[in-house]
Scaffold this active site. Structure first.
Site, PDB file in Angstrom:
ATOM      1  CG  ASN A   1      -1.046  17.386  46.175  1.00  0.00           C
ATOM      2  OD1 ASN A   1      -0.190  16.634  46.629  1.00  0.00           O
ATOM      3  ND2 ASN A   1      -2.017  17.877  46.916  1.00  0.00           N
TER       4      ASN A   1
ATOM      5  CD  GLU B   1      -9.875  18.833  45.583  1.00  0.00           C
ATOM      6  OE1 GLU B   1      -8.698  18.924  45.960  1.00  0.00           O
ATOM      7  OE2 GLU B   1     -10.841  18.914  46.364  1.00  0.00           O
TER       8      GLU B   1
ATOM      9  CD1 TRP C   1       1.664  23.287  44.121  1.00  0.00           C
ATOM     10  CD2 TRP C   1      -0.051  22.306  45.175  1.00  0.00           C
ATOM     11  NE1 TRP C   1       1.879  23.421  45.472  1.00  0.00           N
ATOM     12  CE2 TRP C   1       0.842  22.831  46.146  1.00  0.00           C
ATOM     13  CE3 TRP C   1      -1.205  21.655  45.630  1.00  0.00           C
ATOM     14  CZ2 TRP C   1       0.628  22.715  47.509  1.00  0.00           C
ATOM     15  CZ3 TRP C   1      -1.422  21.539  46.990  1.00  0.00           C
ATOM     16  CH2 TRP C   1      -0.519  22.066  47.907  1.00  0.00           C
TER      17      TRP C   1
ATOM     18  CB  ILE D   1      -3.804  13.524  46.558  1.00  0.00           C
ATOM     19  CG1 ILE D   1      -4.336  14.882  46.083  1.00  0.00           C
ATOM     20  CG2 ILE D   1      -2.650  13.719  47.532  1.00  0.00           C
ATOM     21  CD1 ILE D   1      -4.975  15.705  47.199  1.00  0.00           C
ATOM     22  CG  ASP D   2      -7.981  13.901  44.973  1.00  0.00           C
ATOM     23  OD1 ASP D   2      -7.894  13.372  46.097  1.00  0.00           O
ATOM     24  OD2 ASP D   2      -8.441  15.038  44.805  1.00  0.00           O
TER      25      ASP D   2
ATOM     26  CG  ASP E   1     -12.573  12.183  49.197  1.00  0.00           C
ATOM     27  OD1 ASP E   1     -13.233  13.162  48.804  1.00  0.00           O
ATOM     28  OD2 ASP E   1     -11.604  12.266  49.973  1.00  0.00           O
TER      29      ASP E   1
END
Length: 324
Positions: free
Chosen positions: A152, A210, A174, A154-155, A38
């Protein structure tokens, strides 16, 4: 451009209150054969910095983006609010993003546990990127909670629009990728609510999209996302897709005009099954008068270990990115 690799070793959390301890990074030999997951990159006018998933956020430094030196984790102390907000979260910090805005460096980071959407995106700031930098904790930008939110937190990815306003794109599975406008403190602006800009319904209710990254080029905002599944080594199926919009908040569409909220997008990078099994979680920058693309890829030669990929972006006659 040749593939470059960054390997970040699993390290003991050593960083901040939020305060990064002075690390003797020069004691670690520079190398171009290291691992990362990441990744995001920044240039401070002197050196390049890669930040990535790891205990306390991993950090590596380079003068030339070819040979890298480990700088140790960024955070020695994980803020208590992260543990209160995300049960089970300890010190393995996911998917940071870094941006220079309004005279300082801002870093967002993900606090979560695998497979759950009770998560938080934290925020910290600093005046410089060197090891030993004191990072100031600004709490959470946004939190999600299982059974309450269908997205969610995140990211994260910061993007500055044409008016100089900051936005945050984020999300994983999600209800897909979200975007929301931020205020001058880099928190969600008063009255703003996130909305979905990319979905990809497959396998019934699964939504394997994502890791957004938005890059502005020639009057368009390009939304890069990762499709399918990361973090499985040689079983990973990650790939990078992109769509674009004239407006930072969307809608984003692929070359065929299909909305990314309906699964649209152009796949521009994936595993070649020779060197890489799969690849994803990308970032895009303009450095040294060229556009570059970075991501992590699952190396076949290293039995699925995650390595940094860097490639040059050119643009076709219709304005779509092509990786070289």
């Amino acid at each position: 451009m040749n593939i470059k690799t960054i390997i970040l070793t699993t390290a003991t959390v050593l960083s901040v209150n939020i305060q990064a301890q002075s690390l003797r990074h020069t004691d670690i030999p520079a190398t171009d054969t290291l691992m990362v997951h990441d990744p995001v990159m920044a240039f401070d006018g002197k050196r390049y910095h890669v930040f990535s998933t790891g205990h306390g956020i991993q950090h590596a430094i380079s003068n030339n983006r070819k040979s890298w030196t480990l700088a140790g984790p960024v955070m020695s102390v994980i803020p208590q609010w992260t543990h209160d907000s995300v049960p089970g979260f300890k010190k393995h910090v996911w998917a940071p993003d870094i941006i220079r805005h309004r005279g300082k460096w801002w870093m967002a980071y993900s606090c979560s546990t695998f497979g759950k959407n009770t998560s938080a995106i934290g925020l910290m700031s600093a005046d410089r990127l060197e090891p030993g930098t004191i990072w100031n904790d600004h709490g959470a930008i946004v939190c999600s909670k299982g059974k309450r939110d269908n997205w969610n937190a995140i990211d994260p990815n910061f993007v500055i629009d044409g008016n100089g306003e900051a936005w945050l794109a984020y999300g994983s599975f999600w209800d897909g990728i979200q975007i929301v406008r931020l205020d001058t403190s880099m928190h969600i602006a008063k009255g703003e609510k996130p909305h979905t800009i990319a979905r990809r319904k497959t396998d019934g209710n699964a939504n394997p999209v994502e890791a957004p990254f938005i890059f502005k080029h020639d009057g368009y905002y390009y939304l890069f996302v990762s499709w399918d599944y990361c973090c499985r080594g040689m079983e990973s199926t990650y790939k990078v897709a992109v769509g674009r919009s004239r407006h930072v908040a969307g809608p984003y569409t692929g070359p065929d005009g299909k909305d990314m909220n309906e699964g649209g997008g152009l796949v521009i990078f994936e595993g070649d099954k020779k060197k890489l099994e799969a690849a994803g979680h990308c970032a895009v920058y303009r450095f040294d008068n060229e556009d570059i693309f970075i991501c992590h890829g699952y190396s076949i030669a290293r039995n699925g270990a995650s390595i940094l990929i860097e490639k040059t972006i050119t643009w076709d006659d219709k304005g779509w990115p092509v990786l070289k």
